[in-house]
Write an enzyme that holds these catalytic residues in place. Structure first.
Site, PDB file in Angstrom:
ATOM      1  N   SER A 262       0.834  -1.197   0.000  1.00  0.00           N
ATOM      2  CA  SER A 262       0.000   0.000   0.000  1.00  0.00           C
ATOM      3  C   SER A 262       0.869   1.246   0.000  1.00  0.00           C
ATOM      4  CB  SER A 262      -0.887   0.012   1.250  1.00  0.00           C
ATOM      5  OG  SER A 262      -0.084   0.273   2.382  1.00  0.00           O
ATOM      6  N   LYS A 263       0.211   2.362  -0.191  1.00  0.00           N
ATOM      7  CA  LYS A 263       0.922   3.639  -0.183  1.00  0.00           C
ATOM      8  C   LYS A 263       1.614   3.838   1.165  1.00  0.00           C
ATOM      9  CE  LYS A 263      -0.257   8.509  -0.146  1.00  0.00           C
ATOM     10  NZ  LYS A 263       1.098   8.905   0.202  1.00  0.00           N
ATOM     11  N   ARG A 264       0.959   3.371   2.222  1.00  0.00           N
ATOM     12  CA  ARG A 264       1.545   3.538   3.557  1.00  0.00           C
ATOM     13  C   ARG A 264       2.892   2.817   3.687  1.00  0.00           C
ATOM     14  NH1 ARG A 264      -2.646   1.430   6.589  1.00  0.00           N
ATOM     15  NH2 ARG A 264      -3.975   1.977   4.823  1.00  0.00           N
ATOM     16  N   ASP A 267       5.431   5.112   2.277  1.00  0.00           N
ATOM     17  CA  ASP A 267       5.717   6.229   3.191  1.00  0.00           C
ATOM     18  C   ASP A 267       6.590   5.741   4.349  1.00  0.00           C
ATOM     19  OD1 ASP A 267       4.130   7.716   1.571  1.00  0.00           O
ATOM     20  OD2 ASP A 267       2.361   7.660   2.867  1.00  0.00           O
TER      21      ASP A 267
END
Ligand code: GLU
Length: 505
Positions: A262-264, A267
């Site tokens: 995921s994008k998380r 990050d």
């Protein structure tokens, strides 16, 4: 049946930036099509107006262009099967909705969101299907007259597909084999909404794949649960004979391997999950992209190709043409592919080494400009050839080679302590005289001249080299010392040594 021309489509919904998993789907479609001299189509599935995000379609097109995966037909360029944006195909879908209604394979339903909610709270695991549809407000329970009146009054309705329970539905998947799902687990999915006059994803997707003569549907694993419904829709519409072959690709997993990437994760671990930088039009939040992070598109393509597929041996570096030649859906894995970000960096390093020096130098120019540096291109090329081996990203070349453009104005303190000896100033003073007479100032020749001088004098080679490096670079790093002197040229080399003597003596 005559062989149909291979036609595949990449069919993203413009709901935000394209995720790196979507990029891999596009890539596999592209490779598959090109290997078979087929067509690669870009279709925009924008029937869910609630989730539409401005700029997303442009982003998708730009990403495919950057990656070097051009499509043969699609938004922006057109083709014989357009329009390629589903919101522009409203009228086309309506006719098939009517066909399904007339054939009693679908029905009109008036249940309001509140009524549906009430059912959900009243009945455990409520599903709108054969077991419940006769308790609902739809054209199966209301008279023809009532239905007509409600529609004329403008009451909102949806059309639902009628699924009969108890049938094993076979999805013949090129990666997963024969996947069997019983129709009893499916619900009567909404295929059309009167509120916006648009079909839902399921109907639009099938109608378009049929009308666009798609032969293979290659898409993410998350669509596998929809596939049995799609198989039924083909049958209901009378198109089973030309139903495309399915291939559901494995998920991209977190680097740790547990769960979907995921994008998380990006990050958290500091890597992009989008091909290009994306600015959210609502929040203004910026998500990093592979392009802006300094990746070469060829490296991204090669890296992604191997996430879920391999050529059957341990070959890793493959250019696009080789990938087209070698790609094989039969060699795609069923299980998820761990997103090994470090490997991505390794690929970028490898592709920097593969490129023509001039190309890398050209990419270095804007990096230098950002630092306020302008220089002759031939000089930048020369510097590039000396430092490109040391970087994973072109941006890192500044850290590796800034001293080629600006003389050190300070000397690394620790290095001075360790490497600037009591006699360094005197010896470098002599070195200046040696260098002044050294002609040509080319690397090998200078090396020979300087080493001969050191030998004749009985000086310590290492000490002189270390002190010279400190004078030229300011720190204990950089390429071969005589490549540095050649590149800097005689007068700059001598002036830097002179300055170091002045400052450090
Ligand atoms: N619109 C779907 C998506 O956003 C397409 C799924 C498919 O390829 O059938 O991924």
């Amino acid at each position: 049946m005559t062989q149909r021309k291979v036609r595949v489509r990449f069919a993203p919904s413009p709901t935000g930036p394209l995720h790196i998993g979507g990029v891999r789907t596009a890539l596999y479609n592209y490779l598959f099509a090109k290997q078979r001299n087929g067509d690669f189509i870009l279709r925009i599935e924008d029937t869910d107006s609630q989730r539409f995000v401005p700029g997303a379609e442009e982003y998708i097109v730009e990403a495919l262009t950057w990656l070097g995966l051009p499509f043969d037909e699609g938004v922006g360029i057109g083709g014989n099967y357009g329009p390629y944006r589903q919101s522009e195909r409203k009228e086309i879908y309506k006719q098939y909705v009517n066909q399904l209604l007339e054939n009693d394979l679908a029905y009109v339903a008036f249940d309001t969101p509140e009524e549906l909610e009430l059912k959900r709270t009243g009945i455990a695991n409520f599903q709108y299907d054969a077991s419940t549809r006769l308790q609902m407000r739809n054209s199966l329970t209301l008279s023809g007259e009532e239905v007509k009146n409600l529609i004329e009054k403008g009451e909102k309705y949806v059309v639902r597909i009628k699924i009969e329970p108890g049938e094993d539905i076979h999805v013949n998947d090129l990666i997963r084999g024969d996947v069997i799902i019983n129709s009893s687990v499916l619900d009567d999915k909404v295929i059309y909404k009167s509120a916006d006059g648009l079909p839902t994803y399921h109907l639009a997707n099938i109608v378009d794949d049929h009308l666009m003569e798609i032969t293979h549907v290659i898409r993410g694993e998350e669509w596998l649960p929809s596939a049995p419904l799609h198989v039924l829709l083909y049958r209901y519409l009378g198109w089973s004979d030309t139903m495309p072959q399915f291939a559901h690709l494995p998920l991209l997993l977190k680097p740790e391997g547990n769960g979907k990437l995921s994008k998380r994760d990006g990050d958290r671990l500091g890597f992009p999950v989008f091909p290009l930088e994306w600015k959210d039009p609502k929040s203004g939040e910026i998500s990093s992209g592979y392009r802006e992070s300094g990746y070469l598109p060829e490296a991204v393509v090669n890296f992604l190709a191997l996430l879920g597929w391999n050529p059957g041996n341990d070959q890793e570096i493959m250019c696009l043409d080789e990938l087209i030649r070698l790609f094989d859906l039969g060699r795609c894995s069923k299980s998820g592919a761990k997103f090994d970000y470090e490997k991505g960096k390794w690929f970028n390093h490898a592709y920097i080494q593969k490129k023509e020096n001039g190309e890398i130098a050209a990419l270095f120019v804007p990096v230098l400009e950002k630092e306020g540096i302008t220089a002759e291109f031939s000089y930048i090329e020369k510097v590039t050839s000396l430092i490109r081996e040391r970087v994973n990203f072109v941006q890192e070349m500044w850290g590796q080679g800034a001293f080629f453009f600006v003389a050190p104005d300070a000397y690394d303190e620790k290095t001075v302590k360790k490497r600037w000896k009591a006699d360094s100033a005197e010896q470098l003073g002599e070195l200046i005289t040696v260098l002044e007479e050294c002609e040509p100032f080319e690397s090998h020749h200078t090396e020979e001249v300087v080493k001969t001088w050191i030998e004749n004098k009985g000086y310590h080679l290492g000490n002189i080299m270390n002190a010279t490096r400190l004078a030229l670079v300011g720190a204990p790093k950089g390429p071969h010392i005589f490549d540095i002197t050649e590149t800097l040229g005689k007068s700059e080399t001598i002036s830097r040594i002179r300055k170091a003597i002045d400052v450090l003596k």
